[in-house]
Write an enzyme that holds these catalytic residues in place. Structure first.
Site, PDB file in Angstrom:
ATOM      1  N   ASP A 130      12.384  12.992  35.956  1.00  0.00           N
ATOM      2  CA  ASP A 130      12.556  11.946  34.944  1.00  0.00           C
ATOM      3  C   ASP A 130      12.795  12.467  33.526  1.00  0.00           C
ATOM      4  O   ASP A 130      12.886  11.680  32.587  1.00  0.00           O
ATOM      5  CB  ASP A 130      11.335  11.010  34.949  1.00  0.00           C
ATOM      6  CG  ASP A 130      11.309  10.149  36.198  1.00  0.00           C
ATOM      7  OD1 ASP A 130      12.381   9.640  36.570  1.00  0.00           O
ATOM      8  OD2 ASP A 130      10.234  10.001  36.808  1.00  0.00           O
ATOM      9  N   ASP A 195      18.275   6.500  41.152  1.00  0.00           N
ATOM     10  CA  ASP A 195      17.862   6.512  39.744  1.00  0.00           C
ATOM     11  C   ASP A 195      18.186   7.843  39.057  1.00  0.00           C
ATOM     12  O   ASP A 195      18.379   7.911  37.846  1.00  0.00           O
ATOM     13  CB  ASP A 195      16.343   6.292  39.590  1.00  0.00           C
ATOM     14  CG  ASP A 195      15.722   5.368  40.602  1.00  0.00           C
ATOM     15  OD1 ASP A 195      16.269   5.249  41.703  1.00  0.00           O
ATOM     16  OD2 ASP A 195      14.674   4.788  40.301  1.00  0.00           O
TER      17      ASP A 195
HETATM   18  N1  GLY Z   1      12.939   5.318  38.205  1.00  0.00           N
HETATM   19  C1  GLY Z   1      12.013   4.357  38.543  1.00  0.00           C
HETATM   20  C2  GLY Z   1      12.433   2.946  38.506  1.00  0.00           C
HETATM   21  O1  GLY Z   1      13.541   2.567  38.248  1.00  0.00           O
HETATM   22  O2  GLY Z   1      11.562   2.154  38.784  1.00  0.00           O
END
Ligand code: GLY
Length: 412
Positions: A130, A195
């Site tokens: 992330d 993501d």
């Molecule tokens: N990356 C986590 C979400 O979109 O919840």
């Protein structure tokens, strides 16, 4: 809409009508269209003012707590980000940077700097993908607006940490570690989630900063592998693809936050759309433009999405229409479509207008002082985890403000 698109539209429409001798009808239609655009511009400008007022109130609370707001807890209090690490921690300072961009008021700049400094040392973390989300939305916007060299250094360090998760056998950055937490129970070896496309922007930027192509190359390989394995016939995507880290073979396509392995989790589709649009921005490779257009087509034409353009949390949720909507997916989509519209020969203008109109209405925008001063209501974090259902989320607000500013930039 790009200037070129507007001009060609006006020329074609003018020629058509003057050839057919219906000039007055043409003037009427252009007048109506102009009126609608002016109304929308005023409404979206008003939406930015509301956002500014809410964020100002929220800033007071955040200053008092010296913490970053993420959402509202079940007991109605502000749920702050986890100071040890939280994938959403970059969005709040990102929204503050957008307010600085909007108002030019140094208060926002100072606040953004202060709140992003709370997690600066997370730039060394190598146990999460992330970092792209976190450091690009915060320090990335900060660098764009101030050219502060120290922000650039922080982005380079975080990109180096992110790159440690790239495995050339797979051709992807690993999303989650699998030796602890709920992920351990899933039996994955090398999970990559859609993501993760959102982490690539940091890598593209850092290649530009440093002149070292290794970041960009990893981003491109990741985007290509994802394009090959994450998407289904109908252009929807799996949430998770699990790979064999030795051979790079796909072990399975699954979900973590969607309804089922075969379903289409709404925010995941939005991440894919945004991610491939960004890949096109940096590479001008038509493959990415086409992929973004395919995902956009899936999203904007999905039959069970209500007329107001806000999707249910999963396109295949079992009890539609009695399912929560996900405003965060809509906000990400609106922002991505605003960029894509500038690249594509297709027009997404009506979809953008519809989504932003809806989000800025009282149904989704909180009254000033309500909603713990988050701007938007009705997002979903993760239904399968029973977490953050029908709540505000700091990333819904971030992408909404980004979309409003992108819209405003097009008009000036
Ligand atoms: N990356 C986590 C979400 O979109 O919840």
């Amino acid at each position: 809409m790009s200037v070129l698109k507007v001009l060609s539209y006006v020329v074609v429409v003018s020629l058509f009508y003057s050839c057919n001798g219906v000039v007055s009808q043409k003037s009427n239609e252009i007048a109506i269209e102009t009126k609608t655009e002016v109304r929308e511009e005023q409404q979206f400008e008003h939406a930015l003012k509301i956002a500014e007022r809410q964020l100002k109130l929220q800033l007071k609370e955040a200053e008092k707590a010296n913490k970053i707001p993420r959402t509202i807890s079940k007991d109605g209090t502000i749920h702050w980000t986890n100071p040890k690490f939280d994938w959403t921690e970059g969005f709040y300072p990102g929204s503050l940077w957008y307010m600085y961009e909007y108002t030019n008021d140094e208060t926002w700049k100072n606040a953004a700097e202060k709140f992003q400094s709370l997690f600066e040392n997370h730039k060394y973390k190598t146990n999460s993908h992330d970092l792209g989300f976190i450091f690009n939305c915060s320090y990335g916007n900060g660098y764009r607006l101030t050219k502060n060299e120290s922000f650039k250094d922080i982005m380079v360090t975080s990109a180096d940490s992110l790159l440690t998760r790239f495995n050339p056998n797979v051709g992807c950055i690993k999303s989650w570690d699998v030796d602890y937490g709920w992920q351990k129970k899933r039996g994955w070896m090398y999970p990559v989630i859609i993501d993760n496309m959102m982490n690539l922007e940091l890598l593209f930027k850092v290649s530009e900063f440093t002149g070292d192509s290794k970041y960009k190359e990893a981003a491109i390989i990741h985007a290509n592998t994802t394009l090959k394995n994450h998407f289904r016939e109908d252009d929807s995507s799996f949430h998770v693809i699990d790979y064999n880290p030795e051979t790079g073979e796909v072990r399975s396509g699954q979900t973590a936050q969607g309804f089922s392995h075969g379903s289409s989790w709404a925010r995941g589709q939005a991440w894919g759309l945004y991610g491939y649009t960004v890949c096109y921005r940096y590479t001008k490779n038509d493959i990415y433009l086409k992929q973004a257009e395919k995902i956009a087509n899936y999203i904007v034409n999905y039959k069970s999405t209500p007329e107001d353009g806000i999707p249910y949390w999963d396109y295949n949720a079992p009890n539609i229409p009695n399912e929560p909507r996900d405003v965060s997916a809509a906000a990400i989509t609106a922002s991505a479509l605003l960029e894509l519209d500038g690249y594509s020969s297709l027009s997404y203008k009506s979809n953008i207008d519809k989504i932003i109109n809806t989000l800025s209405s009282g149904k989704y925008t909180a009254k000033i002082g309500d909603n713990k001063n988050f701007i938007l209501k009705h997002s979903v974090g993760s239904i399968p985890h029973g977490a953050e259902i029908d709540v505000p989320l700091n990333y819904a607000d971030y992408y909404y403000v980004e979309a409003l500013l992108r819209y405003q930039a097009l008009k000036h």
